[in-house]
Enzyme design. Structure first.
Site, PDB file in Angstrom:
ATOM      1  N   GLU A  32     -12.658 100.667   6.129  1.00 14.21           N
ATOM      2  CA  GLU A  32     -11.421 100.828   5.613  1.00 14.21           C
ATOM      3  C   GLU A  32     -11.390 100.442   3.781  1.00 14.21           C
ATOM      4  OE1 GLU A  32      -8.956 101.667   7.338  1.00 14.21           O
ATOM      5  OE2 GLU A  32     -10.033 101.659   8.969  1.00 14.21           O
ATOM      6  N   GLU A  66     -11.700 110.566   6.941  1.00 11.27           N
ATOM      7  CA  GLU A  66     -12.018 109.770   8.092  1.00 11.27           C
ATOM      8  C   GLU A  66     -13.759 109.842   7.790  1.00 11.27           C
ATOM      9  OE1 GLU A  66     -10.597 107.587   9.014  1.00 11.27           O
ATOM     10  OE2 GLU A  66      -8.421 108.203   8.707  1.00 11.27           O
TER      11      GLU A  66
END
Length: 862
Positions: free
Chosen positions: A307, A329
């Site tokens: 994150e 991602e």
């Protein structure tokens, strides 16, 4: 009718027309503790007032803004009131007659709290009876909280004003202000996308610190519910966070782009975490209430770093459209694991072993489904992207990025990334922008590489071709590359790809397999010679793709396979062991290795396996193989062998060790004889003990669950355990245990609560489904096959995406491995006319049955 969908074409037209400047969002959450049902209507809502300023490229043009809301009270465009009943339809507000240049829109609506983990989720903690709120907006759910142009390339600044109950804290993307009369007025954000805006509100517990570097101080915060505060290891979380700040800022050569960094552990979260700019939400199961193995801390650290990496790649620079979701991602996954592997002082320098063992097995599994797709998937609308958070997008993408780094060089890769961030800060990009930067720094032409790796589906197989003379000296060595046919139903053609790989030579020395030589080379085409090995004595093991640089299935030559089978646990390094374990698992799934032989291989080597993450992964894989891939007539024999071995390993493990805890959980998951279940009962009641094993809250629930599933724990036992653990986690475990009981009544009740009612919140629904499906209860569950196919389409059409996907995947009759299940699935696919997203999930589940039938046949023939 668009419903809640949005097509790429619509988004592109809107992006050509509009430039969005700023949002002001005013939310009244003052009724959140009571559920927002101030008028007694039964609708849990809150007042949302959005003012958005944007420019139009054309005079008189028309467009729309997105909003999902039970009621719209006021729509005002450039000072003129529009009829809300006329312009608000299908989750859109139609905007016509735009001015050229600046426009201003004001929307007043009642938006709804959810219990599905989408939009603004509301949760009441059973410990303190307080409400806790958080937002989850990816992919398209900011529109559930405020009117928004819901697409990633219409960035803007966001200024939130929130009225909250007395005593609450409100956190958003900007630093938290001092409230005045319970009103929190946040400063505007930098230019960001709607999906990474966030609000978290409630009487959360918090711990604060700072990150300091080069004269700059970044405030750090960690939040959780007060009922979890005693378990919050904030110092450990801050340490991982600071390590990430140090490593990313050095590698990216770009200072952290936001004013502060908060990490909020929130309840009932659907994913692992979410990269909201400066306000990351993380599932609060990562606040460990009981002893866990180091593998759990490693996974949590990877999530934290994943994150944090998104603050640059995803938040600072954002994809133009969702077809580049994979890059978002994959980059975060690759860099988070690289940080764990290479950052000075990291606790997990073996992180590439974990990656090979977990992420890549996920990728290989996904890439062999009929729904496999190129990494750069065709995303035509929001429905496409919602089912694309898969093993291709995350794991194959990250594997291929690792291959790209090997192909261009790590220094050149990060130099390209640095140029990319500087060129596109606070903007939007396409894949070509990154590849262009990498071509500049590496001198490699990446167009062919990109076409073969990113625009095609499927896995290559690499095999060694070896010739030796009578003295055992290698006379010829080549790497043979194959491109197997894609799964039936998959689009595209198989292709050979360029691979940058290492070839490792290993010898037995003192009972250990030690690497004696490493050759790194480019493999391209069907056959690539490796002249460096010619004239040398044949080693005990030759391992292709050593160090796991590329993404490919690897097969061993006959002699290497024989040595590895006898000495798998004897590699001195964890990564070649993980690669060998993964290859054996892959062969089992493909029906090339019988399940009973896989079990024997694991039992012969797992006792020597020091990497706890690999041990726990093997536990899961063995159990899955026995449940699905073993010949039915031998399955019980295999399970009995495995359970006895698990108990033996539990008793032999070092007291208090991670291995002991892992084996305790493995044993608890499959205990079956009266004597074994008596031991579980005794551990639960305290009349039995295993030296050093702490039977704490989480382990107690594991024992209760297995005892419930085998009919040894009744409602009274479950209720008593819940009485000991009156928390939201306790409620989830109790719901799962009740659904696991081997009675028709328990199954009917669980089914009704999920399928016939839509009242369960996301986390309880997930728990009930998990309890309902028990591998020892095939006959009891058989009647639900027909019920599933009768209900699934209506559920898909009537529930939110997250809730519907839980049911569609979780209740598919995956345990009914038979031709009849395939036929029932085919009949449903032929007649039900499902949406593309539901059809994809159904064909993936069907493929699991097909694979299991093939593997069972292979096992029966062994």
């Amino acid at each position: 009718m668009p419903g809640t969908n949005l097509t790429r074409d619509e988004a592109q037209r809107r992006a050509r027309l509009l430039t969005v400047d700023a949002y002001e969002v005013d939310l009244d959450l003052s009724g959140a503790q009571e559920g927002g049902d101030a008028d007694g209507s039964g609708h849990g809502t809150f007042r949302s007032v959005t003012t958005v300023r944007f420019d139009s490229a054309e005079a008189g043009a028309e467009t729309f803004i997105d909003l999902v809301a039970p009621a719209v009270h006021e729509v005002q465009l450039n000072g003129e009131a529009l009829d809300a009943g006329e312009v608000f339809k299908d989750s859109r507000i139609a905007l016509t007659g735009l001015r050229a240049g600046r426009n201003e829109l004001r929307v007043v609506a009642d938006c709804a709290y959810t219990n599905t983990g989408e939009g603004l989720h509301r949760f009441v903690d059973p410990v303190d009876q307080q409400a806790y709120l958080y937002t989850q907006f990816e992919v398209p759910d900011a529109r559930r909280v405020y009117a928004s142009f819901e697409q990633p390339d219409l960035k803007a600044t966001f200024q939130f004003t929130v009225k909250a109950p007395e005593g609450w804290t409100v956190i958003s993307n900007s630093p938290t202000p001092e409230p005045s009369d319970n009103i929190w007025r946040f400063e505007p954000t930098p230019r960001i996308s709607t999906y990474i805006t966030a609000l978290i509100a409630g009487p959360y517990h918090s711990v604060h610190s700072t990150y300091e570097k080069d004269g700059r101080t970044v405030p750090l915060g960690i939040y959780c519910r007060p009922s979890l505060a005693e378990h919050l290891d904030a110092d450990e979380i801050f340490a991982v966070t600071r390590q990430g700040f140090d490593w990313f800022q050095e590698k990216f050569d770009y200072a952290y782009p936001f004013a502060k960094y908060d990490q909020l552990f929130v309840p009932e979260f659907n994913a692992g975490a979410m990269e909201n700019a400066g306000a990351v939400t993380i599932r609060d199961q990562y606040v460990f209430r009981s002893k866990v193995t180091d593998a759990a801390y490693e996974v949590r650290a990877e999530t934290i770093l994943h994150e944090l990496a998104h603050m640059w790649f995803g938040d600072l620079v954002t994809m133009e459209w969702w077809n580049d979701l994979w890059l978002n991602e994959s980059f975060a996954t690759y860099t988070s694991i690289a940080c764990q592997a290479y950052a000075p002082g990291s606790k997990w320098p073996h992180s590439w072993t974990t990656f090979a063992n977990s992420m890549k097995t996920w990728a290989y599994r996904q890439d062999q489904l009929p729904s496999t797709h190129p990494i750069m998937a065709e995303i035509n609308d929001l429905d496409d992207v919602l089912v694309n958070f898969d093993g291709i997008t995350y794991a194959k993408g990250a594997s291929v990025l690792k291959q790209l780094v090997a192909y261009v060089g790590m220094d050149e890769f990060f130099q390209g990334v640095q140029a990319y961030f500087k060129a596109h800060a606070y903007g939007n990009t396409r894949l070509s922008d990154l590849l262009g930067a990498l071509e500049e720094t590496s001198g490699r032409d990446l167009k062919t590489w990109s076409k073969k790796w990113l625009e095609t589906a499927g896995i290559n197989i690499l095999r060694p071709e070896i010739e030796v003379d009578a003295q055992g000296v290698i006379t010829a060595f080549a790497v043979k590359q194959e491109a197997p046919a894609l799964p039936a139903g998959a689009k595209g053609e198989p292709v050979l790809r360029p691979h940058r790989i290492a070839v490792g030579a290993y010898e037995l020395a003192g009972g250990k397999l030690v690497r004696t030589e490493r050759i790194e080379l480019d493999v391209d085409g069907e056959l690539t010679a490796v002249p460096q090995l010619v004239g040398k004595a044949r080693p005990a093991v030759i391992l292709l793709n050593d160090d796991d640089l590329s993404y490919a299935k690897v097969r061993l030559d006959e002699e290497s396979l024989k040595t590895v089978t006898e000495h798998l646990g004897d590699f001195t390094e964890s990564l070649p062991r993980a690669l060998s374990w993964a290859s054996a698992w892959d062969m089992t799934r493909d029906g090339e290795l019988a399940t009973r032989d896989y079990l024997s291989l694991v039992l012969s080597g797992i006792g020597k396996e020091s990497d706890i993450g690999v041990v726990q992964s093997l536990h899961r894989q063995v159990k899955l193989a026995l449940d699905l891939y073993a010949a039915p007539e031998w399955r019980e024999t295999g399970l009995a062998t495995w359970t006895a071995a698990a108990l033996e390993q539990l008793r032999a493990a070092e007291p208090g060790s991670d291995h002991q805890l892992a084996w305790a959980r493995a044993f608890a998951a499959s205990a079956r004889t009266d004597e074994q279940l008596d031991l579980l009962q005794g551990l639960l009641e305290g009349t039995e003990e295993v030296s050093g094993l702490a039977v704490d809250t989480e382990l107690r629930w594991a024992l209760v669950h297995r005892l419930a599933a085998t009919g040894r724990a009744d409602e009274k036992t479950i209720a008593a355990e819940l009485d000991r653990d009156k928390t939201s986690a306790g409620e989830r475990y109790a719901a799962s245990a009740r659904a696991a009981r081997p009675t028709e009544e328990a199954k009917a009740g669980a089914w009704a609560s999920v399928v016939e009612s839509d009242q369960l919140p996301n986390s309880l629904q997930e728990s009930v489904i998990g309890g309902f499906v028990q591998t020892d209860q095939r006959e009891l569950l058989a009647p639900y096959t027909a019920k599933y196919f009768a209900a699934v389409k209506d559920i898909w059409n009537s529930r939110s995406h997250e809730m519907a996907q839980q049911i569609a995947v979780g209740l598919y009759p995956a345990l009914q491995v038979s031709q009849e299940t395939l036929d029932a699935t085919d009949a449903w696919l032929a007649s039900a006319e499902p949406s593309a997203a539901l059809r994809r999930l159904m064909t993936e589940s069907r493929a699991g049955i097909e694979r299991a039938l093939k593997a069972q046949k292979a096992d029966a023939a062994a």
